[in-house]
Scaffold this motif. Structure first.
Motif, short mmCIF file in Angstrom:
data_model
loop_
_atom_site.label_atom_id
_atom_site.label_comp_id
_atom_site.label_asym_id
_atom_site.label_seq_id
_atom_site.Cartn_x
_atom_site.Cartn_y
_atom_site.Cartn_z
N VAL A 59 0.89 -1.17 0.07
CA VAL A 59 -0.09 0.16 0.23
C VAL A 59 0.98 1.03 0.32
CG1 VAL A 59 -1.40 1.49 1.72
CG2 VAL A 59 -1.81 -1.33 0.89
N ASP A 60 0.23 2.12 -1.04
CA ASP A 60 1.22 3.01 -1.16
C ASP A 60 1.69 4.11 0.33
OD1 ASP A 60 1.40 2.66 -3.59
OD2 ASP A 60 -0.56 4.58 -3.84
N TRP A 61 0.94 4.16 1.27
CA TRP A 61 0.62 4.96 2.49
C TRP A 61 0.59 4.77 3.44
CZ3 TRP A 61 4.86 9.11 2.65
CH2 TRP A 61 4.98 9.64 1.21
N ARG A 62 0.72 4.68 4.03
CA ARG A 62 -0.31 4.51 5.85
C ARG A 62 0.28 4.52 7.14
NH1 ARG A 62 0.87 0.05 9.58
NH2 ARG A 62 3.10 -0.31 8.84
N GLY A 115 -4.91 2.52 5.01
CA GLY A 115 -3.26 1.99 3.81
C GLY A 115 -3.52 3.15 3.34
N VAL A 116 -3.38 4.44 2.37
CA VAL A 116 -4.30 4.86 1.21
C VAL A 116 -3.32 4.55 0.06
CG1 VAL A 116 -3.96 6.91 -0.03
CG2 VAL A 116 -4.48 6.41 2.69
N GLU A 117 -3.67 4.20 -0.62
CA GLU A 117 -3.54 3.94 -2.08
C GLU A 117 -4.03 4.76 -4.01
OE1 GLU A 117 -1.48 1.20 -3.59
OE2 GLU A 117 -2.18 -0.63 -2.45
N VAL A 118 -2.91 5.74 -3.95
CA VAL A 118 -2.80 6.82 -4.41
C VAL A 118 -2.35 6.42 -5.98
CG1 VAL A 118 -2.33 9.32 -5.76
CG2 VAL A 118 -1.85 8.80 -3.31
N GLN A 119 -3.65 6.47 -7.23
CA GLN A 119 -3.97 6.13 -8.20
C GLN A 119 -4.18 7.15 -9.37
OE1 GLN A 119 -1.77 4.30 -10.83
NE2 GLN A 119 -2.79 2.38 -9.53
N ILE A 135 -8.95 4.99 -1.44
CA ILE A 135 -7.97 4.71 -3.43
C ILE A 135 -8.51 6.18 -3.49
CG2 ILE A 135 -8.61 4.00 -5.11
CD1 ILE A 135 -9.06 1.29 -3.74
N ILE A 136 -7.74 6.91 -3.38
CA ILE A 136 -6.97 8.29 -4.45
C ILE A 136 -7.26 8.31 -5.92
CG2 ILE A 136 -6.71 10.00 -3.92
CD1 ILE A 136 -5.71 10.43 -1.35
N VAL A 187 -13.30 5.57 -1.42
CA VAL A 187 -12.66 5.78 -2.64
C VAL A 187 -13.02 7.56 -2.93
CG1 VAL A 187 -12.56 5.72 -5.03
CG2 VAL A 187 -13.23 3.41 -3.96
N ILE A 188 -11.77 7.71 -2.83
CA ILE A 188 -11.83 9.06 -3.07
C ILE A 188 -11.93 10.00 -4.06
CG2 ILE A 188 -11.39 11.57 -1.94
CD1 ILE A 188 -10.46 10.28 0.39
N ALA A 189 -13.11 10.99 -5.17
CA ALA A 189 -12.15 11.80 -6.24
C ALA A 189 -12.02 12.96 -6.18
CB ALA A 189 -12.99 11.39 -7.56
#
Length: 178
Positions: free
Chosen positions: A74-77, A87-91, A120-121, A156-158
């Motif tokens: 996961v990208d950031w934790r 945990g954050v996934e930035v895509q 998820i961003i 999920v954040i847009a």
């Protein structure tokens, strides 16, 4: 600053976030999106994404305490004083099919107890239209979550760009061989 245009929660995300006192960390993740100016050329596929990703990553670094993962995680934790973590996934800078891999990372880490909730961003559908071809978007993220992880506490954040500006630089790829 970009705006958060859409949020979709799954499997009791908000209840678990509040119960584990993780809302301050979720808000830090949201601030990472809102901490820079995002002006783009509103022309299909006219804008690169590398600078957007770098700006979001800098937002996490400025917040402090976030652990940036190496490849395959996961990208950031970040955890709180109660031992709970997000945990954050930035895509924003890959092919949309990589969202499936991000969902797998979140699913594995939540199931194994490494973290309690996931975020998820992604760009919203409008903004992604103006970014590099095959950039993921909100609709694609929702599709992957609903297929593979709707039973997990994931948000999920847009985000949407600020307005119109010069095209963002693209990475040079497929330069061929000399």
């Amino acid at each position: 600053m970009p705006t958060i245009s859409k949020i979709q929660d799954y499997d009791g995300f908000l209840v678990k976030t509040q119960r584990l006192d993780l809302m301050p960390l979720v808000e830090e993740a949201e601030q990472a999106i809102l901490s820079f100016q995002l002006m783009i050329e509103e022309l299909k596929h006219a804008n690169g994404t590398k600078g957007i990703r770098q700006s979001i990553d800098q937002g996490f670094e400025r917040a402090g305490g976030w652990q940036k993962a190496v490849t395959g995680r996961v990208d950031w934790r970040k955890g709180n004083e109660r031992g709970a973590s997000v945990g954050v996934e930035v895509q924003v800078s890959g092919r949309s099919d990589l969202l499936a891999v991000d969902v797998m990372h979140l699913k594995n880490d939540i199931a194994s107890g490494i973290m309690d909730i996931g975020v998820i961003i992604v760009p919203d559908d409008k903004t992604s239209y103006y970014l590099t071809d095959r950039t993921p978007n909100f609709s694609t993220a929702i599709k992957h979550i609903e297929l593979h992880a709707s039973d997990l506490p994931i948000r999920v954040i847009a985000f949407q760009h600020d307005g119109v500006g010069a095209a963002l630089a693209k990475m040079r790829t497929n330069l061929g061989r000399n």
